[in-house]
Design a protein around this motif. Structure first.
Motif, PDB file in Angstrom:
ATOM      1  N   VAL B  79      -1.069   2.233  16.899  1.00  0.00           N
ATOM      2  CA  VAL B  79      -2.254   2.118  16.046  1.00  0.00           C
ATOM      3  C   VAL B  79      -3.399   2.951  16.600  1.00  0.00           C
ATOM      4  N   ASP B  80      -4.276   3.347  15.687  1.00  0.00           N
ATOM      5  CA  ASP B  80      -5.521   4.014  16.072  1.00  0.00           C
ATOM      6  C   ASP B  80      -6.540   2.956  16.403  1.00  0.00           C
ATOM      7  N   LEU B  81      -7.229   3.119  17.526  1.00  0.00           N
ATOM      8  CA  LEU B  81      -8.267   2.169  17.897  1.00  0.00           C
ATOM      9  C   LEU B  81      -9.567   2.935  18.066  1.00  0.00           C
ATOM     10  N   GLY B  82     -10.635   2.350  17.584  1.00  0.00           N
ATOM     11  CA  GLY B  82     -11.922   3.013  17.692  1.00  0.00           C
ATOM     12  C   GLY B  82     -12.885   2.430  16.682  1.00  0.00           C
ATOM     13  N   PRO B  83     -14.118   2.879  16.666  1.00  0.00           N
ATOM     14  CA  PRO B  83     -15.066   2.335  15.695  1.00  0.00           C
ATOM     15  C   PRO B  83     -14.594   2.630  14.267  1.00  0.00           C
ATOM     16  N   GLY B  84     -14.835   1.696  13.366  1.00  0.00           N
ATOM     17  CA  GLY B  84     -14.422   1.877  11.980  1.00  0.00           C
ATOM     18  C   GLY B  84     -13.313   0.928  11.573  1.00  0.00           C
ATOM     19  N   MET B  85     -12.833   0.100  12.526  1.00  0.00           N
ATOM     20  CA  MET B  85     -11.765  -0.827  12.159  1.00  0.00           C
ATOM     21  C   MET B  85     -12.305  -2.081  11.494  1.00  0.00           C
ATOM     22  N   LEU B  86     -13.530  -2.465  11.869  1.00  0.00           N
ATOM     23  CA  LEU B  86     -14.122  -3.622  11.210  1.00  0.00           C
ATOM     24  C   LEU B  86     -14.517  -3.205   9.807  1.00  0.00           C
ATOM     25  N   ASP B  87     -14.577  -4.208   8.920  1.00  0.00           N
ATOM     26  CA  ASP B  87     -14.924  -3.923   7.533  1.00  0.00           C
ATOM     27  C   ASP B  87     -13.857  -3.038   6.875  1.00  0.00           C
ATOM     28  N   SER B  88     -12.604  -3.110   7.400  1.00  0.00           N
ATOM     29  CA  SER B  88     -11.532  -2.308   6.826  1.00  0.00           C
ATOM     30  C   SER B  88     -10.407  -3.194   6.345  1.00  0.00           C
ATOM     31  N   ILE B  89      -9.594  -2.654   5.457  1.00  0.00           N
ATOM     32  CA  ILE B  89      -8.382  -3.362   5.052  1.00  0.00           C
ATOM     33  C   ILE B  89      -7.194  -2.416   5.174  1.00  0.00           C
ATOM     34  N   TYR B  90      -6.179  -2.893   5.901  1.00  0.00           N
ATOM     35  CA  TYR B  90      -5.012  -2.068   6.201  1.00  0.00           C
ATOM     36  C   TYR B  90      -3.744  -2.663   5.617  1.00  0.00           C
ATOM     37  N   ASP B  91      -2.717  -1.821   5.466  1.00  0.00           N
ATOM     38  CA  ASP B  91      -1.396  -2.371   5.212  1.00  0.00           C
ATOM     39  C   ASP B  91      -0.734  -2.655   6.563  1.00  0.00           C
ATOM     40  N   GLY B  92       0.565  -2.996   6.553  1.00  0.00           N
ATOM     41  CA  GLY B  92       1.228  -3.464   7.764  1.00  0.00           C
ATOM     42  C   GLY B  92       1.384  -2.426   8.855  1.00  0.00           C
ATOM     43  N   VAL B  93       1.237  -1.127   8.514  1.00  0.00           N
ATOM     44  CA  VAL B  93       1.330  -0.098   9.543  1.00  0.00           C
ATOM     45  C   VAL B  93      -0.006   0.629   9.678  1.00  0.00           C
ATOM     46  N   GLN B  94      -1.065  -0.104   9.466  1.00  0.00           N
ATOM     47  CA  GLN B  94      -2.444   0.349   9.654  1.00  0.00           C
ATOM     48  C   GLN B  94      -2.819   1.564   8.808  1.00  0.00           C
ATOM     49  N   ARG B  95      -2.324   1.628   7.599  1.00  0.00           N
ATOM     50  CA  ARG B  95      -2.840   2.650   6.682  1.00  0.00           C
ATOM     51  C   ARG B  95      -3.972   2.008   5.895  1.00  0.00           C
ATOM     52  N   PRO B  96      -5.154   2.611   5.862  1.00  0.00           N
ATOM     53  CA  PRO B  96      -6.276   1.984   5.160  1.00  0.00           C
ATOM     54  C   PRO B  96      -6.005   1.937   3.648  1.00  0.00           C
ATOM     55  N   LEU B  97      -6.066   0.737   3.071  1.00  0.00           N
ATOM     56  CA  LEU B  97      -5.712   0.601   1.666  1.00  0.00           C
ATOM     57  C   LEU B  97      -6.721   1.268   0.735  1.00  0.00           C
ATOM     58  N   ASP B  98      -7.971   1.367   1.169  1.00  0.00           N
ATOM     59  CA  ASP B  98      -8.942   2.043   0.297  1.00  0.00           C
ATOM     60  C   ASP B  98      -8.657   3.542   0.237  1.00  0.00           C
ATOM     61  N   VAL B  99      -8.235   4.105   1.367  1.00  0.00           N
ATOM     62  CA  VAL B  99      -7.880   5.527   1.373  1.00  0.00           C
ATOM     63  C   VAL B  99      -6.642   5.764   0.505  1.00  0.00           C
ATOM     64  N   LEU B 100      -5.660   4.849   0.636  1.00  0.00           N
ATOM     65  CA  LEU B 100      -4.457   4.986  -0.186  1.00  0.00           C
ATOM     66  C   LEU B 100      -4.795   4.897  -1.670  1.00  0.00           C
ATOM     67  N   GLU B 101      -5.742   4.023  -2.011  1.00  0.00           N
ATOM     68  CA  GLU B 101      -6.120   3.899  -3.422  1.00  0.00           C
ATOM     69  C   GLU B 101      -6.742   5.201  -3.931  1.00  0.00           C
ATOM     70  N   ASP B 102      -7.573   5.806  -3.080  1.00  0.00           N
ATOM     71  CA  ASP B 102      -8.179   7.081  -3.471  1.00  0.00           C
ATOM     72  C   ASP B 102      -7.111   8.148  -3.677  1.00  0.00           C
ATOM     73  N   GLU B 103      -6.067   8.096  -2.846  1.00  0.00           N
ATOM     74  CA  GLU B 103      -5.076   9.162  -2.905  1.00  0.00           C
ATOM     75  C   GLU B 103      -4.024   8.964  -3.971  1.00  0.00           C
ATOM     76  N   MET B 104      -3.673   7.696  -4.259  1.00  0.00           N
ATOM     77  CA  MET B 104      -2.575   7.531  -5.213  1.00  0.00           C
ATOM     78  C   MET B 104      -2.832   6.487  -6.278  1.00  0.00           C
ATOM     79  N   GLY B 105      -4.053   6.079  -6.451  1.00  0.00           N
ATOM     80  CA  GLY B 105      -4.353   5.177  -7.546  1.00  0.00           C
ATOM     81  C   GLY B 105      -4.025   3.734  -7.222  1.00  0.00           C
ATOM     82  N   ALA B 106      -4.005   2.911  -8.290  1.00  0.00           N
ATOM     83  CA  ALA B 106      -3.932   1.466  -8.109  1.00  0.00           C
ATOM     84  C   ALA B 106      -2.577   0.987  -7.602  1.00  0.00           C
TER      85      ALA B 106
END
Lengths: 472, 585
Positions: B79-106
């Motif tokens: 996993v990536d560790l560093g600032p920015g993990m709080l206030d985030s939502i990830y899937d099971g392998v730490q892919r940010p779900l908001d980024v995934l939504e931007d890239e491939m829709g709902a």
């Protein structure tokens, strides 16, 4: 496309074929028997030079001389708005004698998971007109709320009543302002139900004119069992298309999930998999989740998919793997009860083990009525207490109980007779349901109503009922 | 999920069955991350036998077939560790779900990869060391204001040899910019990586002595959990596991909350995503999301990623612990995690243990719970990880393997009960079956920080409840009125303990959080009722008259009395109870 005549083994619904090119997992297969029958199937396992195929229509007539074609794509459902009003078989082919379907799009039936970040939390109250549901276990748009029933219980009648009466109260007020976009549609997926049951549904759909806004998928009891694993996916793919592409509010009724799970077990056994509880495959939770989770709302989309799966609990046992796994995935359950049914209570909904997880956010001021949550809590608590006392009465008799206890017993009787037993034809709006709740609660002195806010008691408490009760 | 640097070797798919893929000609080690097929689906090596490598794939495998390539990264799941993990939502392998939504829709498509923390965000780095300082692994070299609630500490990576600081930057940087340089040539960035299946090192594990105050009366009052403790919440469906977990995530007095939705409902995660930014943290008043990381692998998302989400979560928790924070980790539900192991294991055709679960189930569970604890970190700070795992036993039967193996490890057991839930007694935690082994080591804290007789009053309540359950058996046979008057009175008092104290409305704006002082005060009101009632009974007052005083039902409203008014209210009720009862004799 290459054709193979290299079947090495046929076992139940499974066919094993040798191939000399790589075949994709889940790919669709056509098998042509020597007498010209074409059967469809799907790749279950793909190894180098060897594939296992699950045949949907049964393997009758398939032998080593049958030819096998790999279509190079996964199973797709042809979708279009014109599907509304149509009746299809369990694999999505029209059986109503109507014209061929000209699809707008062909969509993979497995479906992709909705990104939880893109979901919108369901909180729009759907009024079903059934007090046991609206008042006590409220359904909201985008929810999956199964009916847990048993053999011989009238779950079909309840499902039909909901399909007939379901409405969103606010929208009624502003009906015509709403553009056609947010219309209501029903997708009905039948898996392994008898022709008689199917007729019941179809008659009701036709009589009430509901068919026009419905898509019906029929896999009957004598249709191939393996096809049942495809039917709900076809139905849900259609529902998702109507909801998220065409802005419909879709209610999906799936019946009977027990037959679906039996089909899963049958395939698992044919594949000689290590069985899980009671012989059902270990991945049944994941498999069911892939169906049930296809309910919901998506941010920025008008439509919604609401699911009411029906399942019959073998032996009325809710710890059986089918209801058990379902209950862990769905957002509550409506429990049908055999005792209530034999007492003639319709619909025989036992509210105590029933639950709607999304209720709390769909009710209250501005949504239903400010007192809804408290009333329902208090009704629950009072009915539970009355129900518990019934056991005691059988042993010690009513006389041995205190006045308070007797009042709870009376309440439980009236709750069943007046609140729950409304018949399959009555459509009660939420105001009626809640007022009825207050009438029953007012059998108790105000101090007993400890779940209800004091201000609400002042507003809604029906004074004379309490007097009557004490006068008795 | 951290991005692989390079491809070390490439093999070829031999077979595909659901999430399990075998490959040949691949030079790999156990737990290496590989990319499978033309679409590059992420997977992990789970078995090596001769030339055949078995891989669990974290995405849907439809359409993948033999002959397609498999690329090995040569690195374990990290996993990536560093600032920015709080206030985030990830899937099971730490892919940010908001980024995934931007890239491939709902809908979640396949083959998209994204770093766990945003690599382009600028952070204000404030150094806490200067040139010439000696630093060692784990030391803090600077801070970043990650959210309004949390100051993120930038640490020297645990595997570093340390050294003398030769250069320090200050100002705005992205996570991959070097902010501190050591004389060994080592460059320290805000961004670190860590393999999820390996525990991050600490100096020592200590005995926890401070409670994780949950704001739930039954938990704080009867079955407290320590900061650094472990708890299990088993219960059948509909008994309130998720509501209890969410209440803890909202109100527990942890600095950081890691909430893992493992194989559960999509709408539930959405609720958390919508609620947490709105709700205030009772400790700081800031939005709850500012201290929270969410990991959502819903039940319809790929099963292999469900297996890994638990590890992703605990690794993130350990990273914040290293900064000296108290972290609470909720895993909802560990049964889904166990089932994911079972599913993968059965596809591997491993010899099954009990109920088809793999024989290593108990080992995996204990490894996970052992990553909880109260720790002394290398940088001298103390941090803790409290782990609260929900368990979903089939049919509500606690004798099944996941519940049993969990109970052998955890020290707090909150048993949910479907009978209570059916009566809408929430939280539906059964007080007869539940236990906490932390009680004794936490009592000194409650005595020092809340009130002297915390433990004595709790014992009084436990005694009354015990007596009630014994009496209930008799009542079931002969009815309540056949009991002697003193026992009837005990039942009445027990009813108040249940209804006014144990029950708590998680949806009520006030009642959902109850500070320990109020937990104590409400119970003391009931104790007064108990004492005064028995005085009255001794003086010859009939039990019906005692139970019909109108001050007593007011106890039921105390839960919803605002925190700043409860003291006065309890005092008034006590006084009225005393007066009204003494008038009777």
């Amino acid at each position: 496309m290459k054709e193979y005549q290299t079947i090495t083994e046929v076992s139940g619904p499974l066919v094993y074929v040798e191939t000399d090119e790589p075949i994709g997992y889940d790919e669709i297969v056509e098998i042509e028997t020597p007498n010209g029958d074409v059967k469809r199937g799907q790749v279950l396992e793909s190894s180098d030079g060897f594939v296992a195929i699950q045949v949907f229509e049964g393997t009758e007539g398939v032998g080593k001389d049958a030819s096998v074609r790999f279509l190079g794509e996964t199973l797709k459902m042809p979708v279009t708005e014109d599907l509304l009003g149509r009746v299809l078989d369990g694999s999505g082919n029209p059986i109503d004698g109507g014209p061929d379907i000209v699809p707008d799009d062909r969509v993979d039936i497995v479906g992709e998971a909705i990104n939880p970040h893109a979901r919108e939390y369901p909180e729009e109250f759907i009024q079903t007109g059934v007090s046991g549901i609206d008042g006590m276990n409220t359904l909201v748009r985008g929810q999956k709320l199964p009916i847990f029933s048993g053999s011989g219980l009238p779950h079909s009648d309840l499902a039909l009543q909901i399909a007939r009466q379901a409405s969103v109260p606010e929208e009624e007020a502003e009906t015509d302002d709403d553009d056609e976009g947010s219309e209501f549609a029903v997708v009905f997926g039948a898996m392994g139900i008898t022709a008689e049951e199917a007729n019941e549904f179809m008659d009701d759909f036709e009589r009430t004119g509901a068919l026009e806004r419905s898509v019906v998928f029929m896999n009957l009891a004598d249709d191939p069992a393996v096809e049942r694993t495809v039917t709900p996916r076809m139905a849900l793919t259609t529902a998702e298309y109507l909801a998220f592409e065409k802005d419909y509010h879709v209610l999906v009724i799936l019946t009977d999930m027990t037959n679906y799970c039996e089909a899963l077990r049958q395939i698992g056994a044919a594949r000689e998999e290590v069985p899980g509880r009671r012989g059902y495959p270990g991945y049944m939770y994941t498999d069911l989740a892939q169906l049930y989770e296809r309910a919901g709302r998506i941010e920025g989309k008008e439509g919604s998919v609401t699911q009411i799966p029906i399942l019959t609990m073998p032996g009325d046992d809710d710890t059986h793997p089918i209801p058990d796994l379902t209950g862990y995935i769905t957002e509550g359950q409506i429990m049908m009860n055999r005792d209530l049914n034999s007492q003639g209570v319709t619909p025989p909904v036992n509210v105590l083990p029933s639950l709607s997880r999304l209720m709390d956010d769909g009710i209250g001021e501005g949504l239903t009525r400010a007192d809804h949550g408290d009333v329902s809590d208090q009704l629950y608590a009072a009915y539970a207490e009355g129900e518990e006392l019934r056991d005691l009465v059988n042993i010690v008799g009513r006389e041995a109980l205190s006045e308070r206890d007797n009042r709870y017993l009376d309440f439980a009787d009236r709750f069943e007779a007046e609140f729950i037993d409304q018949g399959f034809k009555t459509n009660r709006d939420i105001e009626e349901t809640l007022d009825l709740g207050w009438e029953l609660l007012s059998m108790f002195p105000k101090t007993e109503l400890n779940r209800v806010d004091e201000d609400l008691i002042e507003d809604h408490y029906v004074e004379d009922v309490a007097d009557e009760a004490t006068a008795d | 999920m951290s991005q692989a640097e390079a491809i070390t070797d490439t093999g070829e798919i031999e077979s595909v069955s659901g999430p399990v893929v075998t490959a040949t000609g691949l030079d790999a080690q156990m737990n290496d991350v590989v990319y499978v097929g033309d679409e590059g689906l992420m997977g992990e090596v789970i078995e090596i036998e001769g030339d055949v490598t078995t891989i669990q794939v974290y995405e849907e495998t439809s359409g993948i077939g033999p002959g397609q390539p498999v690329d090995n990264t040569g690195e374990p799941l990290t996993v990536d560790l560093g600032p920015g993990m709080l206030d985030s939502i990830y899937d099971g392998v730490q892919r940010p779900l908001d980024v995934l939504e931007d890239e491939m829709g709902a809908f979640l498509d396949r083959g998209v990869d994204a770093p766990g923390i945003d690599l382009d965000t600028d952070w204000e780095f404030e150094p806490t060391v200067e040139a010439g300082d000696e630093v060692a692994a784990g030391d803090v070299v600077g801070t970043v204001d990650e959210t309004v609630s949390i100051e993120h500490k930038v640490l020297v990576p645990p595997r570093s040899d340390g050294g003398e600081v030769v250069a320090v930057e200050s100002g705005t940087f992205t996570v991959d910019d070097t902010v501190v340089e050591l004389d060994t040539g080592e460059e320290i960035q805000m961004h670190q990586e860590w393999p999820v299946r390996r525990q991050r090192p600490t100096v020592d594990k200590q005995t926890p002595t401070e409670p994780l105050v949950s704001g739930q009366r039954i938990l704080d009052g009867l079955f407290p959990i320590a900061k650094g403790g472990t708890a299990a919440i088993p219960g059948p469906f509909g008994s309130g596991k998720t509501v209890t977990q969410q209440s803890l995530a909202k109100f527990a007095d942890a600095d950081i909350v890691v909430y893992i939705g493992c194989g559960e409902r999509g709408n539930e995660m959405t609720e958390v995503i919508e609620d947490f930014p709105e709700l205030p943290d009772p400790q700081t008043g800031n939005p709850l999301m500012a201290r929270t990381t969410l990991i959502a692998n819903t039940s319809n998302m790929p099963v292999a990623a469900r297996e890994s989400c638990i590890y992703t979560g605990i690794t993130i928790a350990e990273y914040y612990r290293d900064m000296g924070y108290d972290v609470a980790l909720m895993a909802d539900s560990t049964s889904r995690w166990a089932e994911a192991m079972r599913e993968i294991s059965s596809r591997l055709e491993e010899m099954p243990g009990e109920e088809g679960y793999p024989a290593y189930l108990a080992a995996r569970l204990s490894e996970f719970y052992e990553r909880a604890g109260y720790f002394e970190n290398f940088n001298g700070t103390e941090g803790s990880i409290s782990v609260i795992g929900a368990v979903s036993p089939p049919g509500g039967d606690f004798s099944e393997p996941v519940t049993q193996n969990t109970l052998r490890i955890v020290k707090t057991f909150w048993a949910l009960d479907s009978d209570l839930a059916e009566r809408r007694h929430f939280p539906a935690i059964n007080w007869d079956e539940s236990y906490s082994l932390y009680k004794d080591q936490l009592d000194p804290w409650f005595t020092d920080n809340v009130v002297d007789d915390w433990a004595e009053q709790r014992q009084w309540a436990v005694d009354i409840l015990d007596e009630e359950s014994e009496l209930e058996e008799i009542v079931q046979l002969v009815g309540k009125d056949a009991l002697p008057e003193d026992q009837q009175l005990t039942l009445e008092v027990a009813r108040y303990i249940r209804e006014a104290w144990l029950q708590q409305n998680a949806l009520h704006d006030v009642d959902r959080y109850c500070p320990p002082e109020k937990t104590y005060a409400i119970l003391s009101g009931i104790k007064t009722l108990h004492e005064e009632s028995f005085e009255a009974l001794d003086a010859g007052v009939p039990v019906e008259e005692i139970t019909s005083i109108d001050a007593a039902p007011r106890l039921n409203r105390l839960g919803t009395t605002p925190d700043d008014e409860h003291e006065a209210e309890v005092a008034e009720i006590k006084q009225q109870i005393t007066e009204q009862l003494r008038e009777l004799y």
